[in-house]
Design an enzyme around this catalytic site. Structure first.
Site, short mmCIF file in Angstrom:
data_model
loop_
_atom_site.label_atom_id
_atom_site.label_comp_id
_atom_site.label_asym_id
_atom_site.label_seq_id
_atom_site.Cartn_x
_atom_site.Cartn_y
_atom_site.Cartn_z
N TYR A 255 5.30 131.38 75.08
CA TYR A 255 6.66 131.92 75.08
C TYR A 255 6.71 133.45 75.16
O TYR A 255 7.29 134.02 76.07
CB TYR A 255 7.42 131.44 73.84
CG TYR A 255 7.48 129.94 73.75
CD1 TYR A 255 8.36 129.22 74.54
CD2 TYR A 255 6.63 129.24 72.89
CE1 TYR A 255 8.41 127.84 74.48
CE2 TYR A 255 6.67 127.86 72.83
CZ TYR A 255 7.56 127.16 73.62
OH TYR A 255 7.59 125.81 73.57
N PRO B 36 16.21 125.63 77.41
CA PRO B 36 16.94 124.44 77.85
C PRO B 36 18.44 124.55 77.57
O PRO B 36 18.87 125.29 76.69
CB PRO B 36 16.34 123.32 76.99
CG PRO B 36 15.11 123.89 76.39
CD PRO B 36 15.34 125.36 76.28
N HIS C 169 13.56 129.03 73.43
CA HIS C 169 12.61 127.99 73.07
C HIS C 169 11.50 128.40 72.10
O HIS C 169 10.84 127.55 71.52
CB HIS C 169 11.98 127.49 74.37
CG HIS C 169 11.61 126.06 74.36
ND1 HIS C 169 11.10 125.43 73.26
CD2 HIS C 169 11.66 125.14 75.34
CE1 HIS C 169 10.85 124.18 73.56
NE2 HIS C 169 11.20 123.98 74.82
N PRO D 80 9.72 101.84 76.16
CA PRO D 80 10.74 102.38 77.08
C PRO D 80 10.34 103.73 77.67
O PRO D 80 10.56 103.98 78.86
CB PRO D 80 11.98 102.51 76.20
CG PRO D 80 11.77 101.53 75.09
CD PRO D 80 10.29 101.49 74.85
N ASP D 81 9.75 104.59 76.86
CA ASP D 81 9.38 105.91 77.38
C ASP D 81 8.35 105.77 78.50
O ASP D 81 8.46 106.40 79.55
CB ASP D 81 8.80 106.79 76.25
CG ASP D 81 8.52 108.19 76.76
OD1 ASP D 81 9.48 108.91 77.06
OD2 ASP D 81 7.34 108.55 76.88
N TYR E 50 3.70 116.60 83.49
CA TYR E 50 3.74 117.02 82.08
C TYR E 50 4.83 116.23 81.36
O TYR E 50 5.96 116.15 81.83
CB TYR E 50 4.08 118.51 82.02
CG TYR E 50 4.15 119.14 80.64
CD1 TYR E 50 3.19 120.05 80.24
CD2 TYR E 50 5.19 118.85 79.76
CE1 TYR E 50 3.25 120.66 78.98
CE2 TYR E 50 5.25 119.44 78.51
CZ TYR E 50 4.28 120.35 78.13
OH TYR E 50 4.35 120.95 76.90
N SER F 152 5.10 115.28 70.73
CA SER F 152 5.26 116.02 69.48
C SER F 152 3.96 116.08 68.69
O SER F 152 3.27 115.08 68.53
CB SER F 152 6.33 115.33 68.64
OG SER F 152 6.43 115.99 67.41
N SER G 172 10.48 115.59 79.91
CA SER G 172 10.56 115.50 78.47
C SER G 172 11.61 114.47 78.08
O SER G 172 12.68 114.40 78.70
CB SER G 172 10.95 116.86 77.90
OG SER G 172 10.83 116.83 76.51
N1 COA Z 1 7.67 96.47 72.82
C1 COA Z 1 8.90 96.56 72.26
N2 COA Z 1 9.44 97.73 71.81
C2 COA Z 1 8.69 98.85 71.93
C3 COA Z 1 7.41 98.83 72.50
C4 COA Z 1 6.89 97.56 72.96
N3 COA Z 1 5.69 97.47 73.52
N4 COA Z 1 6.91 100.08 72.50
C5 COA Z 1 7.85 100.85 71.93
N5 COA Z 1 8.93 100.12 71.57
C6 COA Z 1 10.14 100.56 70.90
C7 COA Z 1 9.82 101.48 69.72
O1 COA Z 1 9.60 100.73 68.56
C8 COA Z 1 11.08 102.31 69.65
O2 COA Z 1 12.10 101.55 69.01
P1 COA Z 1 13.48 102.21 68.45
O3 COA Z 1 14.35 102.48 69.63
O4 COA Z 1 14.02 101.14 67.61
O5 COA Z 1 13.07 103.43 67.69
C9 COA Z 1 11.49 102.46 71.09
O6 COA Z 1 10.90 101.37 71.78
C10 COA Z 1 11.06 103.77 71.72
O7 COA Z 1 9.64 103.86 71.79
P2 COA Z 1 8.93 104.57 73.03
O8 COA Z 1 9.79 104.45 74.21
O9 COA Z 1 7.55 104.06 73.16
O10 COA Z 1 8.95 106.10 72.70
P3 COA Z 1 8.80 106.92 71.36
O11 COA Z 1 10.08 106.86 70.61
O12 COA Z 1 7.54 106.56 70.66
O13 COA Z 1 8.69 108.40 71.97
C11 COA Z 1 7.60 110.34 72.77
C12 COA Z 1 7.60 108.81 72.74
C13 COA Z 1 6.43 110.82 73.58
C14 COA Z 1 8.88 110.83 73.46
C15 COA Z 1 7.54 110.85 71.31
O14 COA Z 1 6.35 110.41 70.73
C16 COA Z 1 7.54 112.35 71.20
O15 COA Z 1 6.49 112.97 71.13
N6 COA Z 1 8.74 112.96 71.18
C17 COA Z 1 8.90 114.41 71.08
C18 COA Z 1 9.01 115.00 72.46
C19 COA Z 1 9.48 116.40 72.41
O16 COA Z 1 9.13 117.19 71.55
N7 COA Z 1 10.34 116.75 73.41
C20 COA Z 1 11.01 117.98 73.45
C21 COA Z 1 10.26 119.07 74.07
S1 COA Z 1 11.30 120.47 74.08
#
Ligand code: COA
Length: 636
Positions: A116, A129, A352, A439-440, A462, A466, A564
């Site tokens: 940064y 952002p 940021h 979902p992610d 990228y 977290s 992201s």
């Molecule tokens: N079957 C069924 N459900 C599942 C699943 C599977 N195989 N895998 C995941 N899920 C569910 C999870 O339990 C979760 O449920 P919820 O909606 O009830 O909480 C949901 O699906 C979402 O999980 P997932 O999509 O795998 O993503 P996550 O919430 O673990 O997020 C990241 C992943 C990478 C986004 C997160 O770990 C992270 O690091 N976030 C921060 C990012 C950040 O800092 N961004 C800003 C930068 S400025």
């Protein structure tokens, strides 16, 4: 979002020799704050330094889908040399491990500095952002002021939790997260420097600020938001104060000093010294920097077609639309700026360096929820608040020239950026979950497919992960382009492949992505480790190791897809610019039954087109679901 910031920065980390950072975002836990917060922070684990061999091996795997075979064999040789027994890699690894033993977080100060504060592109678009909230239901000045008053009250309500250390601790995968970023976003500001910037935080100074800054018609006002007895002003009182400000700044008579903050950082660093050489200006700038946050009351919009409202709102939040739009009605160095337009457009922009999106969004979720509550019957306020103070600027011919230059560069940046916000309404997290997929990871694979369909190649991608499971943790990179994703996207439209094989490849790619995510959030990804090794070489005055001057490393950091996930309770979406000239910025918020996403690209690149990629992502999501629905897994 170097994006974003960190993404942009990560894309351009160069072989710089870092001295001890002079001014950094000081972790609050190292200050004199005691109590619950401190004991929570102390209980968090330290960021690990991953094993050298593991990172080298994973680095080679990450390069496979994005570099040519001949490049890969050269890189393999360099990596082998780097990690051989008694080699430079081992020496740097030992140095990093030593650093980790003596620091709260071996990475965080380096990261803030390199990602940064040393990053010299304008923070606008290239780092800060924007956040687009749902359009509010007012359409005039009176409604704007009423809403803004409740918004201020909502932020102060959140601030009380910060001040009292009663913010609920957040969890990821059942593990408690570092809460430090929450303590950095209010009462702080970035300060431009000649070669590097700094960030000041006044929240825990001996005289913590009791005012916010309000920007209206490109003029700035100091608005005290606490009564003399220390209680926050009521929304009704705030309403009266905001009306006074709007009345006092009705005519656009002032020089648009705020536009200076949109400049390239070196240019702004010089202009800043000229600006604050005048005592009145210095006092005004200090008032902005010290304020709890900035509220930007924007005038009438230029009118966008209803279906494009979210996209034009994203522009308003990201950069303000240029010098004839709202770009000068901002102070982009301010960590947190709320933006409220007369037409119900509403959102935020944040600088940021001190924090990632999720804490900002959590604060905003709280504020939005607060604004929706039934107004409480006001108590009897202690005395009438002082008249908001206009922050005056004496503008010399030199400063006027700086303003003119800033207008020109802001306008060309605004013209160059295309932003498309879409609401994908067919499904949200529900569908991947029903198919037992993350979902992610599913959305990331749709992005890979969309990109491949458009360019017939995979690109370095990228995604922010977290690192907040660790004390003072920020982010690492999830490299979404993998060998598994490459096999999936190449097979998807191949008529010679059976559907069942495509399903298997999709599942495999989604699993690989989820595995990378788990590795990243537990501090075992490769990018920050590689950066650390490179920084350690600079720290020890060693030449930059050849693995870091290798073209494959540059390719790995050239993120044509910078992405992201920023989830929220509110139905909103964050947006940011691409981090390379020929790339895309993609931010998404997966809700249960729909997905909000924002795609950006530069018009000056003939290859990229935000609207086209947004359409391709929607198509990819639908095609992936169709394939899964048409080929259900056997229940046996
Ligand atoms: N079957 C069924 N459900 C599942 C699943 C599977 N195989 N895998 C995941 N899920 C569910 C999870 O339990 C979760 O449920 P919820 O909606 O009830 O909480 C949901 O699906 C979402 O999980 P997932 O999509 O795998 O993503 P996550 O919430 O673990 O997020 C990241 C992943 C990478 C986004 C997160 O770990 C992270 O690091 N976030 C921060 C990012 C950040 O800092 N961004 C800003 C930068 S400025």
């Amino acid at each position: 979002m170097l994006a974003f910031c960190s993404r942009a920065v990560a894309a351009m980390v160069r072989p710089c020799v870092l001295g001890r950072p002079r001014h950094l975002v000081k972790p609050v836990w190292a200050s004199r704050v005691a109590g619950r917060y401190l004991s929570h922070q102390r209980g968090l684990p330290s960021l690990p330094v991953p094993p050298l061999q593991q990172t080298c091996q994973r680095y080679m795997a990450a390069l496979e889908p994005i570099v040519e075979a001949h490049e890969l064999s050269r890189t393999r040789r360099l990596v082998e040399e780097f990690q051989e027994a008694g080699g430079v890699g081992e020496r740097l690894q030992r140095g990093l491990e030593r650093r980790a033993r003596g620091a709260d977080n071996w990475l965080s100060q380096w990261w803030v500095q390199v990602a940064y504060l040393d990053f010299r592109m304008p923070v606008v678009v290239h780092s800060s952002p924007g956040l687009v909230l749902p359009r509010m239901d007012f359409r005039d000045r009176a409604g704007q002021i009423r809403f803004a008053s409740r918004l201020i009250a909502g932020v102060l309500d959140f601030k009380t939790m910060i001040d009292n250390e009663t913010l609920p601790v957040e969890y990821l995968g059942g593990k408690p997260l570092c809460m430090n970023q929450y303590y950095q976003v209010l009462s702080s500001c970035r300060i431009p420097g000649l070669k590097s910037d700094s960030v000041v935080n006044h929240a825990r100074s001996s005289r913590p600020p009791r005012h916010i800054t309000v920007a209206h018609n490109c003029q700035f006002f100091q608005l005290d938001v606490y009564s003399s007895d220390g209680t926050p002003l009521t929304p009704d009182q705030l309403c009266v104060q905001l009306e006074k400000i709007c009345g006092a700044s009705r005519e656009a008579e002032a020089e648009p000093v705020g536009i200076l903050t949109t400049q390239h950082r070196d240019v702004w660093g010089e202009a800043y010294l000229r600006l604050i050489s005048d005592e009145t200006n210095k006092e005004s700038v200090t008032a902005i920097q010290r304020s709890i946050f900035t509220l930007c009351l924007d005038g009438a919009p230029r009118g966008a077609a209803a279906e494009l409202h979210r996209s034009s709102a994203a522009v308003q939040m990201l950069h303000g639309g240029g010098s004839r739009g709202h770009s000068a009605n901002r102070w982009f160095d301010k960590t947190l700026q709320f933006i409220v337009g007369e037409d119900g457009t509403c959102g935020a922009n944040y600088e940021h360096a001190p924090a990632e999106g999720p804490p900002i969004v959590a604060l905003i979720d709280h504020v939005v929820e607060y604004t929706r509550r039934k107004p409480e019957t006001p108590g009897s306020p202690a005395g009438s608040p002082p008249v908001p103070r206009r922050l005056r600027f004496n503008v010399t011919p030199e400063i006027r020239r700086d303003i003119q230059d800033a207008k020109v560069s802001m306008d060309s940046l605004a013209q160059d950026l295309e932003v498309r916000v879409e609401v994908f309404g067919h499904f949200g997290k529900n569908v991947p979950k029903a198919h037992k997929m993350s979902p992610d990871a599913f959305i990331q694979m749709a992005l890979q497919l969309a990109y491949y369909r458009r360019f017939r190649r995979c690109c370095s991608t990228y995604e922010s992960a977290s690192l907040r499971m660790f004390r003072l943790g920020r982010t690492d990179t999830i490299r979404s382009a993998s060998s598994a994703s490459a096999s999936f996207v190449k097979a998807f439209d191949d008529p010679s492949k059976q559907n069942q094989e495509k399903v298997d490849l999709m599942e495999n790619a989604v699993r690989a992505h989820r595995a990378y995510t788990n590795m990243a959030v537990s501090g075992q990804a490769i990018d920050r480790h590689l950066l650390g090794l490179k920084m350690q070489a600079a720290e020890e005055n060693l030449p930059v190791p050849a693995v870091f001057t290798d073209p494959a490393y540059a390719k790995a950091l050239h993120y044509r897809l910078s992405t992201s996930q920023v989830p929220s309770k509110t139905d909103c979406v964050m947006c940011f610019g691409p981090v390379v000239p020929d790339g895309y910025g993609v931010c998404y918020n997966p809700m249960e039954d729909h997905i909000n996403f924002a795609v950006s690209a530069f018009n000056s690149c003939r290859e990229t087109d935000a609207a086209v990629l947004a359409g391709a992502v929607e198509e990819a999501l639908l095609d992936m679901r169709r394939l899964l629905d048409q080929n259900p897994r056997s229940k046996l």
